[in-house]
Design a protein around this motif. Structure first.
Motif, PDB file in Angstrom:
ATOM      1  N   PHE A   1      -6.859  -5.643   8.112  1.00  0.00           N
ATOM      2  CA  PHE A   1      -6.446  -6.230   9.386  1.00  0.00           C
ATOM      3  C   PHE A   1      -7.495  -7.232   9.870  1.00  0.00           C
ATOM      4  CE2 PHE A   1      -6.570  -6.228  14.034  1.00  0.00           C
ATOM      5  CZ  PHE A   1      -5.264  -6.586  14.341  1.00  0.00           C
ATOM      6  N   LEU A   2      -8.769  -6.839   9.757  1.00  0.00           N
ATOM      7  CA  LEU A   2      -9.846  -7.736  10.178  1.00  0.00           C
ATOM      8  C   LEU A   2      -9.918  -8.970   9.286  1.00  0.00           C
ATOM      9  CD1 LEU A   2     -12.628  -5.085  10.943  1.00  0.00           C
ATOM     10  CD2 LEU A   2     -11.133  -6.266  12.581  1.00  0.00           C
ATOM     11  N   SER A   3      -9.753  -8.767   7.969  1.00  0.00           N
ATOM     12  CA  SER A   3      -9.810  -9.911   7.045  1.00  0.00           C
ATOM     13  C   SER A   3      -8.630 -10.847   7.250  1.00  0.00           C
ATOM     14  CB  SER A   3      -9.851  -9.414   5.602  1.00  0.00           C
ATOM     15  OG  SER A   3      -8.648  -8.716   5.279  1.00  0.00           O
ATOM     16  N   SER A   4      -7.438 -10.293   7.539  1.00  0.00           N
ATOM     17  CA  SER A   4      -6.283 -11.153   7.790  1.00  0.00           C
ATOM     18  C   SER A   4      -6.454 -11.936   9.083  1.00  0.00           C
ATOM     19  CB  SER A   4      -5.001 -10.318   7.861  1.00  0.00           C
ATOM     20  OG  SER A   4      -5.028  -9.426   8.971  1.00  0.00           O
ATOM     21  N   ARG A   5      -7.111 -11.315  10.056  1.00  0.00           N
ATOM     22  CA  ARG A   5      -7.402 -12.021  11.309  1.00  0.00           C
ATOM     23  C   ARG A   5      -8.391 -13.161  11.054  1.00  0.00           C
ATOM     24  NH1 ARG A   5      -6.266 -10.842  16.410  1.00  0.00           N
ATOM     25  NH2 ARG A   5      -7.566 -11.668  18.095  1.00  0.00           N
TER      26      ARG A   5
ATOM     27  N   MET B   1      -6.322  -0.227   5.825  1.00  0.00           N
ATOM     28  CA  MET B   1      -5.662  -1.177   6.717  1.00  0.00           C
ATOM     29  C   MET B   1      -6.636  -1.810   7.715  1.00  0.00           C
ATOM     30  SD  MET B   1      -2.086   0.782   7.589  1.00  0.00           S
ATOM     31  CE  MET B   1      -0.976   1.287   6.279  1.00  0.00           C
ATOM     32  N   ILE B   2      -7.697  -1.070   8.072  1.00  0.00           N
ATOM     33  CA  ILE B   2      -8.642  -1.592   9.072  1.00  0.00           C
ATOM     34  C   ILE B   2      -9.365  -2.836   8.557  1.00  0.00           C
ATOM     35  CG2 ILE B   2     -10.705  -1.045  10.423  1.00  0.00           C
ATOM     36  CD1 ILE B   2      -9.764   1.874  10.484  1.00  0.00           C
TER      37      ILE B   2
ATOM     38  N   LEU C   1       0.824  -1.203   0.000  1.00  0.00           N
ATOM     39  CA  LEU C   1       0.000   0.000   0.000  1.00  0.00           C
ATOM     40  C   LEU C   1       0.862   1.257   0.000  1.00  0.00           C
ATOM     41  CD1 LEU C   1      -3.032   0.543   0.001  1.00  0.00           C
ATOM     42  CD2 LEU C   1      -2.922   0.740   2.492  1.00  0.00           C
ATOM     43  N   VAL C   2       1.932   1.244   0.793  1.00  0.00           N
ATOM     44  CA  VAL C   2       2.845   2.394   0.832  1.00  0.00           C
ATOM     45  C   VAL C   2       3.525   2.583  -0.522  1.00  0.00           C
ATOM     46  CG1 VAL C   2       5.009   3.250   1.839  1.00  0.00           C
ATOM     47  CG2 VAL C   2       3.231   2.307   3.335  1.00  0.00           C
TER      48      VAL C   2
END
Length: 452
Positions: free
Chosen positions: A169-173, A165-166, A19-20
């Motif tokens: 982050f939830l999908s990766s969790r 990222m939010i 993303l960066v």
């Protein structure tokens, strides 16, 4: 670090890096395009001003005349070859540009310069001044509005990246849980099996065909196989201890009798030796059958090949007749070839013919019928037969129809069933009480089978 945390850390970290990189690429690409466009516009404006100056070459050019060409957010400057400034005119609130260095450029030059944190488009074009001298015409135009727009773009990209990222982050969790939960279930199940000693399958409700579902399915199949092996082992130990108990007791009794009175009584000595020999032989036969039944089907070492059925039946029947002095009527009118294991099929035939011998005093019949691409071998006797209740239990281990007349242990048909599975054959029993029994073995024919 736990596997779930590691998956979440690596996936989130990789996403942040990507993303960066993407945001940086978008920002710098866009800023370069915008600045290049502004510089091109500044260059076109400088050329337009130079054209206007050239058209007035006959007039006396003064600072007041050049002021008409000064941009509202920039500066016009004429630099002599000696580095001094002939004219420096600024527009709006750009007086601070006067303090900029102004080196003489003999050729055309375009670039973006930064002064006091503000970007400027700079264009230098050589022109002929009124006195015939070549001077450097320099146009500087502020790009502060463009810089502000780029700052807004930078803020937007950073905000979008943080917001993106939010959910990631939830999908990766969620992904880490999706991957790790079956593994955790596997670990818990294995711990429960180790703690309780009871076999248990993984409870997996997923309908997908991914590797996790395959892992759970493979584990459950392995548990089923281990449980079957464990049950077979327990059954073997139970059967062996039950069936060996009687002959061992007989041998022990006769051995004790020999020890006490064998030297004095010759007749007792002979009787004891015969009994011990008979029971030892019985134990050996029983142990061989138990060991065969304890084998897994894949460990039977079956070798499939094309076998001439007529020749196989002739040799098998001839050997049986010599061994038991019983007449067997053989009928095999067709020249047939089977895909089977010759030795295992002989063993299967011996079991059915031996049962026919035990339960019938009349002649045994063996005949063959061809049905499509299969051959059916029938072993027929006219003995005591069986009831429907006996037919349902006859393949159970140690089940005997008439213990007063049988010589075996109730393992023959169980062994026949295992042999049939190994040979990929179908076996069926047809019997009627008082009318006899027919055993059928159904096997696949090879392609070279033909009628005589």
């Amino acid at each position: 670090m736990k596997l779930g945390n590691r998956i979440q850390f690596y996936t989130t970290g990789l996403f942040i890096i990507l993303l960066v990189l993407i945001s940086a690429a978008v920002y710098f690409s866009f800023s370069k395009i915008v600045y290049d466009s502004d510089v091109d516009q500044t260059r076109l404006e400088a050329e337009r001003i130079v054209t206007g100056i050239n058209e007035r070459s006959g007039d006396s050019l003064s600072a007041d005349i050049l002021r008409a060409y000064v941009p509202a957010n920039g500066m016009i400057r004429l630099v002599l070859p000696d580095g001094t400034s002939e004219v420096s005119l600024t527009g709006g609130i750009q007086e601070n540009l006067i303090e900029q260095a102004y080196p003489y450029d003999a050729g055309e030059k375009t670039e973006v310069r930064t002064y006091e944190g503000v970007p400027y488009a700079f264009v230098s074009i050589p022109i002929v001044w009124t006195n015939g001298e070549i001077v450097s015409f320099q146009l500087t135009r502020s790009l502060e509005a463009t810089a502000q727009n780029l700052n807004i773009l930078r803020i937007v990209l950073i905000t979008v990246a943080l917001l993106a990222m939010i959910p990631f982050f939830l999908s990766s969790r969620l992904l880490s849980r999706l991957i790790v939960n079956p593994i955790r279930s596997l670990i818990q199940t294995m711990q429960q099996i180790r703690g309780s000693g009871q076999f248990k399958k993984i409870s997996y409700e997923g309908k997908s065909k991914d590797e996790l579902a395959q892992m759970a399915d493979t584990f459950n199949k392995m548990i089923v196989q281990l449980e079957e092996n464990y049950q077979k082992e327990e059954q073997f130990v139970s059967n062996a201890s039950h069936e060996l108990k009687t002959p061992l007791t007989v041998i022990e009794s006769y051995a004790s009798l020999l020890k006490r009175r064998g030297k004095q009584e010759e007749e007792l000595f002979q009787e004891s030796v015969e009994a011990i020999h008979s029971e030892a032989k019985r134990m050996r036969e029983l142990t061989e059958q138990l060991l065969l039944l304890a084998r897994k089907e894949e460990h039977w070492d079956v070798s499939f090949e094309s076998v001439n059925l007529s020749q196989l039946l002739q040799t098998t029947v001839a050997s049986f007749e010599k061994a038991y002095q019983r007449k067997v009527e053989l009928s095999c009118p067709q020249e047939l070839h089977l895909i089977t294991d010759e030795q295992k099929l002989k063993q299967l035939l011996y079991i059915f013919m031996d049962n026919a011998r035990k339960y019938s005093e009349e002649q045994i019949k063996v005949n063959v019928e061809k049905a499509g691409n299969h051959a059916a071998i029938h072993v027929v006797d006219r003995g005591i037969g069986m009831s429907q209740n006996d037919l349902e239990k006859v393949f159970d281990r140690f089940y005997q129809v008439d213990e007063s007349r049988t010589e075996g242990y109730g393992l023959g048909l169980s062994l026949a069933e295992e042999l049939a599975h190994a040979l990929k054959a179908d076996i069926h029993l047809f019997s009627e009480k008082g009318a006899g029994t027919t055993a059928m073995i159904r096997l696949l024919l090879s392609e070279d089978s033909h009628f005589q």
